[in-house]
Design an enzyme around this catalytic site. Structure first.
Site, short mmCIF file in Angstrom:
data_model
loop_
_atom_site.label_atom_id
_atom_site.label_comp_id
_atom_site.label_asym_id
_atom_site.label_seq_id
_atom_site.Cartn_x
_atom_site.Cartn_y
_atom_site.Cartn_z
CB SER A 1 40.27 49.07 25.86
OG SER A 1 41.11 48.28 26.68
CG ASP B 1 40.46 44.99 38.93
OD1 ASP B 1 41.10 43.93 38.78
OD2 ASP B 1 40.78 46.08 38.38
CG ASP C 1 43.08 45.88 35.12
OD1 ASP C 1 41.88 45.65 34.94
OD2 ASP C 1 43.59 47.02 34.99
CG HIS D 1 40.73 49.62 37.79
ND1 HIS D 1 41.23 50.83 37.37
CD2 HIS D 1 41.18 48.70 36.91
CE1 HIS D 1 41.93 50.66 36.27
NE2 HIS D 1 41.92 49.37 35.97
CB CYS E 1 38.15 47.65 34.81
SG CYS E 1 38.50 46.24 35.86
#
Length: 637
Positions: free
Chosen positions: A330, A354, A369, A375, A388
């Protein structure tokens, strides 16, 4: 019977006698002329040549090896230095039975099996050398013992040598590298570069790290002595001397105190950390864990230690910061966010729901996710703060792989930075053309989804991540990372600064940069993935956590650390800079097989920032370890 009396013709006989005499005289004259011509050739025409040969029998040329330049950190703490000692050298060409001679030598001087193994290895690799060491660093007693028995060992000599020493050992081993014995391959390279003459009498050369990359500056210039010798080859007097020129000293950009704090913060975990000054590209810390004692390589490493290092499951010889390639996880998302804003695929206000997964149109596969259930409503700011995945799956599908590649490659990911040390790995930022070239396959939309969160074909080095983070920190300026700050002339003491080199500046819209940078600050605040590391900080810092997947998890399964072999667990990653409003340091951290970036990598960054910005040492349980190290470092000033 009547006798005949032969009458001699005296004029004819006299003529014949004179002819024979003339021929003999002519022959003798020719011989004298030939002898004279030979004398003339040797004494007049070849006089200089034979005079040189005669002088060579009387005069020997002895090379004088220069002292190697010192290496220190930015405050003058010594990282590589020299000292003199005596070594026992063997000239194999003068010994008929080498094994028997070594056995006899071992009766008066300790020759260990490791010494023999190292000698045999050098013998195989350095056939062009006249002498090779069998024992290094002799004691005074050993020198005296051999001197009294020297007559028994023709072909074995005691020689004074200059040795290299690395006081900090493992701490900076991957940066400094080491010198080791010159082998035949080194000699061939020196010869091809026309530098072989400058290594007469030298036995060592830089192999990796700074020692290799700055070999020309560190080595110096070899000097010579003309020595008159007697018929037995013993020295009588020195006729002339050209002193050697010592190598230049290097002052590095490294802050040894910062390096110590980073090493301690890692404890016994494997990984890497690279910290840069975003205003000039200077490398402030360069950690690769575990390290190794680079002193082991100076005289030629023995087989036992080589096996321990080379076969270790922890791979201490691997420079993780420079050569380790890992999926960025990430930590890739800030660059994806900038691509979205700069290419007009997203606005700061755009948000999406999401549900905890993303699916390509018409495809049943779900890309999950990290948070089950998702989220909720997510905009770009929140997508970075809570990391996310679903937001970036959707974004990547809209951008396409070639837009991702073309934009993010500007930040140096997937290519060498050009740092001033050899051996850098390039990593990989994939594109459709790359896949066709490499795998003879077209690029699929599903490939793009994995790239979006720093997985799939994505590979980068900690150095590249630090470089990319520096570019965000200083609003698009890309400085060349460098480890050498100054070069000091060993004779005059004059110091030459190595100027910062601005490679390029990205034309990024300030408002887009501001959106991303504000989100990175909130990553370290309550609600962010690095909130624990940012708690109660006396300064503001920006960062992004990352989790780099080592093995793939099957569809429908969840990652469970307890059920996975320790070496297959996720890597923790973190990129950050501080202070956020006026960055003085930017870094990238990788901690192997320890889970999430927020739990293990970000706390290391906090300790590094605390020391660099506030002079604060690690917590009590670690602080007692750092003082002895600091005292030790000051001893080498």
């Amino acid at each position: 019977m009547k006798q005949h009396v032969e009458l001699r013709n005296h004029p004819i006989e006299l003529y014949k006698f004179r002819m024979r005499l003339a021929i003999s005289a002519g022959f003798v004259l020719i011989l004298f002329l030939l002898l004279y011509a030979r004398f003339y050739y040797l004494q007049i025409i070849q006089q200089e040549h034979y005079h040189t040969l005669a002088e060579a029998n009387r005069i020997s040329i002895a090379p004088l090896v220069p002292y190697r330049g010192l290496i220190s950190d930015r405050s003058g703490k010594i990282l590589a230095q020299n000292y003199s000692a005596y070594t026992l050298e063997v000239v194999p060409s003068k010994i008929q039975d080498l094994e028997a001679t070594l056995n006899e030598l071992a009766t008066i001087i300790e020759i260990t099996p490791a010494d023999r193994q190292r000698f045999k290895k050098l013998l195989r690799e350095s056939k062009r050398f006249k002498s090779l060491p069998i024992r290094n660093r002799l004691t005074d007693v050993e020198i005296a013992t051999f001197a009294t028995n020297r007559y028994r060992f023709p072909g074995i000599e005691i020689k004074a040598q200059v040795y290299r020493q690395y006081p900090e050992k493992e701490m900076v081993s991957h940066v400094i590298g080491y010198i080791s014995r010159i082998n035949d391959q080194d000699l061939e390279q020196l010869e091809s570069r026309g530098e072989l003459h400058n290594y007469r009498g030298s036995h060592h050369i830089g192999k990796i790290g700074i020692e290799q990359s700055y070999e020309k500056q560190l080595h110096g210039v070899t000097g010579f002595e003309e020595v008159e010798t007697d018929a037995a080859g013993r020295s009588i007097r020195v006729l002339s001397r050209t002193p050697p020129t010592p190598g230049n000293n290097l002052i590095l950009t490294l802050d040894l105190g910062l390096q110590e704090v980073a090493e301690i913060a890692f404890n016994d975990r494997r990984g890497a950390l690279v910290a840069l000054d975003p205003n000039n590209g200077e490398v402030l810390a360069f950690v690769s864990k575990p390290g190794y004692d680079n002193n082991l390589f100076i005289g030629g490493i023995d087989q036992e230690n080589w096996n321990l290092l080379n076969n270790s499951i922890d791979r201490p010889l691997n420079n993780r910061a420079l050569r380790g390639v890992y999926p960025p996880g990430s930590t890739f998302k800030p660059f994806m966010a900038l691509a979205a804003l700069e290419l007009g695929k997203r606005t700061p206000e755009y948000s999406m729901s999401d549900p905890g997964y993303f699916s390509l149109p018409g495809v049943s596969r779900r890309y999950r996710d990290w948070k089950p259930g998702g989220h909720g409503r997510v905009d770009l700011h929140k997508s970075l703060v809570v990391s996310c995945d679903t937001y970036y799956y959707s974004l990547a599908n809209d951008l396409g792989i070639d837009n991702i590649h073309n934009f993010i490659s500007q930040f140096g990911l997937g290519s060498k930075t050009g740092i001033d040390v050899e051996g850098e790995a390039s990593g990989l930022l994939p594109s459709s053309a790359w896949k066709m070239r490499q795998h003879k396959q077209k690029w699929y939309a599903g490939d793009t989804i994995s790239v979006a969160i720093g997985q799939g074909y994505n590979l980068t080095t900690p150095l590249q991540l630090a470089f990319a983070t520096m570019i965000i920190a200083n609003n698009g300026k890309a400085y060349l990372p460098h480890l050498v700050k100054q070069i000091q002339n060993s004779q005059t003491g004059e110091v030459q600064d190595i100027p910062a080199k601005l490679l390029y500046s990205l034309n990024l819209k300030p408002k887009n940069l501001e959106v991303v940078k504000n989100a990175l600050v909130d990553v370290t605040r309550p609600g962010g993935t690095a909130a624990k590391a940012g708690a109660n900080a006396d300064y503001t810092f920006a960062g992004k956590t990352g989790t780099s997947q080592v093995i793939a998890i099957k569809q429908g399964e969840r990652y469970n650390e307890k059920l996975i072999n320790e070496r297959h667990r996720d890597h923790a990653m973190f990129i950050a800079y501080a202070p956020a409003e006026d960055p003085k340091i930017a870094l990238a951290i990788l901690v192997e097989n320890t889970g999430t970036g927020g739990s293990t990598a970000a706390p290391i960054a906090r300790q590094v920032f605390d020391y660099f910005l506030l002079g604060k040492l690690p917590e009590i349980d670690l602080a007692h370890l750092i003082e002895p190290i600091k005292d030790h470092a000051h001893d080498h000033l």
